[in-house]
Structures are given as C-alpha cells and as structure tokens.
Write an enzyme that holds these catalytic residues in place. Structure first.
Site, PDB file in Angstrom:
ATOM      1  CG  ASN A 135      -0.548  -0.017   2.472  1.00 17.44           C
ATOM      2  OD1 ASN A 135       0.685  -0.915   2.797  1.00 17.44           O
ATOM      3  ND2 ASN A 135      -0.847   0.701   3.608  1.00 17.44           N
TER       4      ASN A 135
ATOM      5  CD  GLU B 147      -1.306   5.209   4.830  1.00 18.54           C
ATOM      6  OE1 GLU B 147      -2.061   4.418   4.986  1.00 18.54           O
ATOM      7  OE2 GLU B 147      -1.208   5.960   5.171  1.00 18.54           O
TER       8      GLU B 147
ATOM      9  CB  CYS C 224      -5.049  -1.163  -2.467  1.00 16.36           C
ATOM     10  SG  CYS C 224      -6.115  -0.181  -1.388  1.00 16.36           S
TER      11      CYS C 224
ATOM     12  CD  GLU D 213      -5.013  -5.988  -1.057  1.00 22.55           C
ATOM     13  OE1 GLU D 213      -5.659  -6.445   0.019  1.00 22.55           O
ATOM     14  OE2 GLU D 213      -4.759  -5.137  -1.646  1.00 22.55           O
TER      15      GLU D 213
ATOM     16  CB  CYS E  94     -10.729  -2.814  -0.197  1.00 27.41           C
ATOM     17  SG  CYS E  94      -9.989  -1.803  -1.419  1.00 27.41           S
TER      18      CYS E  94
ATOM     19  CB  CYS F 163      -8.363  -4.892  -4.084  1.00 27.14           C
ATOM     20  SG  CYS F 163      -7.706  -3.801  -4.067  1.00 27.14           S
TER      21      CYS F 163
END
Length: 130
Positions: free
Chosen positions: A40, A42, A51, A53, A84, A87
């Site tokens: 990830n 940010e 993310c 994934e 999430c 994803c």
C-alpha cells in the site's frame, strides 16, 4: 504457499503508510508461475493512495500477464484482513472465481477464501452487453 507469504511479508516492509501506519503487502502468482508483489502507498489526500493488491496487479499487468492463479495478502492486524471492495473487484478481473486468496496477519494467522466468496455477484463483461 510459503513462497507467496515470504514475498508478501517482505514487500509489506516497503509500504508507505505514514498516516495510518497500517502496512499491507500482497503477492500474486501469475499464470506463468511468476510472482508479483505490491504494497500500500498512502497519500496525504487519502483517496489518492493505492492498495497492496492493486499494486501487485499493476506489476503483473506491466509484466505482460493478465491472469492470476493465487493471491496472498498480509497486514499487521489482529485478524486476517480481507481485501477492500475495490480490490475484490480487481482480483475478480484477473482471477477465476475459484482462485484462492489467503489473508494473513504478520503473526501467521491465515484465512483462505475463493474470489467468488469474497465477491459474490462480481461485475463482469457479461453485464456490458453485446
């Protein structure tokens, strides 16, 4: 599976998570057998982050592959964390319904589900008509 776990755990350390301090690593096996990783990343403008994934999928596609055969996601959480919603859709785009996704904690707890269990009724090309 330990090869995927090792790759996901290692890439998790590279996560850029200065705001949440919630690092996630993902490793995918492409149809060729190659492993692709992502973590990830940010951004201070929260919706602009990516993310783990999604990063692994982008690496896979950049390498010229479009099918994944298994996935492993690890986070520093008390319980295995599912991908999430976005994803889950991304995994369904590149993996068959029966592809296994292992969700894990850094302490070794694991939970395995199929993509179809994570995203029943996934949006797919059949909805596009024609």
């Amino acid at each position: 599976m330990s090869e995927l776990r090792d790759a996901a755990v290692a890439v998790r350390e590279n996560a850029h998570a200065p705001y949440s301090n919630f690092k996630v690593g993902a490793a995918l096996r492409g149809a060729s057998g190659a492993i692709y990783v992502g973590c990830n990343v940010e951004n201070v403008a929260y919706p602009e982050g990516t993310c783990a994934e999604a990063g692994a999928i982008a690496a896979m596609v950049a390498a010229g592959e479009t099918r994944l055969t298994e996935a492993y996601v690890v986070a520093g959480s008390p319980l295995p964390v599912t991908p999430c919603g976005g994803c889950r859709q991304k995994l369904a785009e590149f993996g068959a319904a029966d592809v296994q996704v292992t969700m894990a904690t850094v302490d070794g707890a694991e939970e395995v589900r199929r993509i179809s269990d994570l995203l029943p009724g996934a949006f797919d090309p059949s909805f596009m008509g024609g």
